[in-house]
Motif scaffolding. Structure first.
Motif, PDB file in Angstrom:
ATOM      1  N   GLY A 121       0.818  -1.213   0.000  1.00 50.07           N
ATOM      2  CA  GLY A 121       0.000   0.000   0.000  1.00 50.07           C
ATOM      3  C   GLY A 121       0.850   1.260   0.000  1.00 50.07           C
ATOM      4  O   GLY A 121       0.574   2.202  -0.750  1.00 50.07           O
ATOM      5  N   PHE A 122       1.895   1.275   0.817  1.00 53.47           N
ATOM      6  CA  PHE A 122       2.775   2.436   0.850  1.00 53.47           C
ATOM      7  C   PHE A 122       3.573   2.563  -0.445  1.00 53.47           C
ATOM      8  O   PHE A 122       3.834   3.667  -0.926  1.00 53.47           O
ATOM      9  N   GLU A 123       3.962   1.423  -1.022  1.00 51.41           N
ATOM     10  CA  GLU A 123       4.636   1.469  -2.321  1.00 51.41           C
ATOM     11  C   GLU A 123       3.715   2.058  -3.388  1.00 51.41           C
ATOM     12  O   GLU A 123       4.140   2.836  -4.235  1.00 51.41           O
ATOM     13  N   MET A 124       2.425   1.686  -3.351  1.00 49.88           N
ATOM     14  CA  MET A 124       1.448   2.226  -4.295  1.00 49.88           C
ATOM     15  C   MET A 124       1.321   3.741  -4.112  1.00 49.88           C
ATOM     16  O   MET A 124       1.260   4.495  -5.083  1.00 49.88           O
ATOM     17  N   ALA A 125       1.279   4.190  -2.871  1.00 48.46           N
ATOM     18  CA  ALA A 125       1.177   5.624  -2.603  1.00 48.46           C
ATOM     19  C   ALA A 125       2.377   6.375  -3.180  1.00 48.46           C
ATOM     20  O   ALA A 125       2.237   7.498  -3.682  1.00 48.46           O
ATOM     21  N   ASP A 126       3.552   5.756  -3.120  1.00 49.05           N
ATOM     22  CA  ASP A 126       4.757   6.394  -3.648  1.00 49.05           C
ATOM     23  C   ASP A 126       4.763   6.471  -5.169  1.00 49.05           C
ATOM     24  O   ASP A 126       5.234   7.447  -5.741  1.00 49.05           O
ATOM     25  N   LYS A 127       4.239   5.450  -5.846  1.00 48.20           N
ATOM     26  CA  LYS A 127       4.372   5.414  -7.303  1.00 48.20           C
ATOM     27  C   LYS A 127       3.146   5.921  -8.067  1.00 48.20           C
ATOM     28  O   LYS A 127       3.262   6.244  -9.235  1.00 48.20           O
ATOM     29  N   ASP A 128       1.977   6.005  -7.439  1.00 51.76           N
ATOM     30  CA  ASP A 128       0.768   6.441  -8.139  1.00 51.76           C
ATOM     31  C   ASP A 128       0.349   7.819  -7.654  1.00 51.76           C
ATOM     32  O   ASP A 128      -0.233   7.972  -6.593  1.00 51.76           O
ATOM     33  N   GLU A 129       0.632   8.840  -8.459  1.00 54.40           N
ATOM     34  CA  GLU A 129       0.325  10.214  -8.042  1.00 54.40           C
ATOM     35  C   GLU A 129      -1.171  10.510  -8.032  1.00 54.40           C
ATOM     36  O   GLU A 129      -1.597  11.516  -7.488  1.00 54.40           O
ATOM     37  N   THR A 130      -2.000   9.638  -8.612  1.00 59.14           N
ATOM     38  CA  THR A 130      -3.444   9.856  -8.565  1.00 59.14           C
ATOM     39  C   THR A 130      -4.093   9.253  -7.332  1.00 59.14           C
ATOM     40  O   THR A 130      -5.296   9.433  -7.112  1.00 59.14           O
ATOM     41  N   ALA A 131      -3.308   8.548  -6.517  1.00 56.63           N
ATOM     42  CA  ALA A 131      -3.862   7.941  -5.296  1.00 56.63           C
ATOM     43  C   ALA A 131      -4.200   9.046  -4.297  1.00 56.63           C
ATOM     44  O   ALA A 131      -3.315   9.745  -3.817  1.00 56.63           O
ATOM     45  N   ILE A 132      -5.478   9.216  -4.020  1.00 56.63           N
ATOM     46  CA  ILE A 132      -5.902  10.255  -3.080  1.00 56.63           C
ATOM     47  C   ILE A 132      -5.851   9.703  -1.662  1.00 56.63           C
ATOM     48  O   ILE A 132      -5.230  10.271  -0.787  1.00 56.63           O
ATOM     49  N   LYS A 133      -6.525   8.593  -1.444  1.00 48.92           N
ATOM     50  CA  LYS A 133      -6.532   7.957  -0.137  1.00 48.92           C
ATOM     51  C   LYS A 133      -6.367   6.455  -0.332  1.00 48.92           C
ATOM     52  O   LYS A 133      -6.986   5.855  -1.209  1.00 48.92           O
ATOM     53  N   ILE A 134      -5.571   5.853   0.519  1.00 50.33           N
ATOM     54  CA  ILE A 134      -5.393   4.411   0.548  1.00 50.33           C
ATOM     55  C   ILE A 134      -5.861   3.933   1.899  1.00 50.33           C
ATOM     56  O   ILE A 134      -5.458   4.475   2.932  1.00 50.33           O
ATOM     57  N   VAL A 135      -6.738   2.940   1.882  1.00 47.57           N
ATOM     58  CA  VAL A 135      -7.332   2.419   3.123  1.00 47.57           C
ATOM     59  C   VAL A 135      -6.724   1.047   3.409  1.00 47.57           C
ATOM     60  O   VAL A 135      -6.590   0.220   2.499  1.00 47.57           O
ATOM     61  N   PHE A 136      -6.374   0.833   4.666  1.00 45.19           N
ATOM     62  CA  PHE A 136      -5.902  -0.470   5.119  1.00 45.19           C
ATOM     63  C   PHE A 136      -6.954  -1.055   6.042  1.00 45.19           C
ATOM     64  O   PHE A 136      -7.423  -0.382   6.963  1.00 45.19           O
ATOM     65  N   LYS A 137      -7.349  -2.320   5.771  1.00 40.56           N
ATOM     66  CA  LYS A 137      -8.376  -2.967   6.592  1.00 40.56           C
ATOM     67  C   LYS A 137      -7.771  -4.172   7.302  1.00 40.56           C
ATOM     68  O   LYS A 137      -7.001  -4.918   6.719  1.00 40.56           O
ATOM     69  N   SER A 138      -8.179  -4.325   8.567  1.00 41.28           N
ATOM     70  CA  SER A 138      -7.680  -5.504   9.306  1.00 41.28           C
ATOM     71  C   SER A 138      -8.622  -6.667   9.135  1.00 41.28           C
ATOM     72  O   SER A 138      -9.727  -6.568   8.717  1.00 41.28           O
TER      73      SER A 138
END
Length: 149
Positions: free
Chosen positions: A132-149
């Motif tokens: 998820g953090f890697e996606m946030a770094d490489k995708d500039e269109t990512a507004i919010k990334i949600v992590f679910k347990s």
């Protein structure tokens, strides 16, 4: 008051202020009145003044961003139109104040007046937090990334 879809700084997505006149768009969406509430989350002079310009008379300016440089503002607009300034930084409020206003602030989301799902770019299980953090770094269109347990 009419519910308008909530957007962030970029339209799929929200409007891109570098390509669209966002103030004009908000005025058109509200019949020329302006938004009841604007949440400023970018922290620049441009975003502060743009947010101020799209608020209706006696509207609320919700300050969410972290401002790291001095900003020049059109304070006469705030004074003349009676804009209310709300600082959302939790460190400036006691737990008692947060206990009172957090449920009220989240009520429009719970009631469905504010749509937040369009803001979620990706959802990952908690076990895939690294991806998820890697996606946030490489995708500039990512507004919010949600992590679910």
């Amino acid at each position: 008051m009419h519910a308008i879809p909530i957007y962030t700084n970029y339209f799929t997505l929200p409007p891109n202020p570098q390509k669209q006149d966002v103030v004009k768009l908000v005025k058109e969406m509200t019949g020329g009145k302006g938004a009841d509430v604007v949440v400023e989350a970018a922290g620049t002079a441009e975003s502060f003044n743009m947010a101020s310009a799209m608020i209706r008379h006696n509207g609320k300016f919700v300050f969410y961003s972290w401002v790291t440089t001095p900003v020049t503002l059109n304070i006469s607009r705030w004074h003349d139109d009676g804009l209310e300034f709300v600082n959302t930084c939790l460190v400036h409020h006691t737990w008692q104040e947060r206990f009172v206003w957090v449920p009220e602030a989240l009520r429009p989301i719970a009631q469905g007046s504010i749509k937040i799902k369009p803001l979620i770019s990706y959802t990952f299980p908690l076990e895939e937090i690294k991806q998820g953090f890697e996606m946030a770094d490489k995708d500039e269109t990512a507004i919010k990334i949600v992590f679910k347990s």
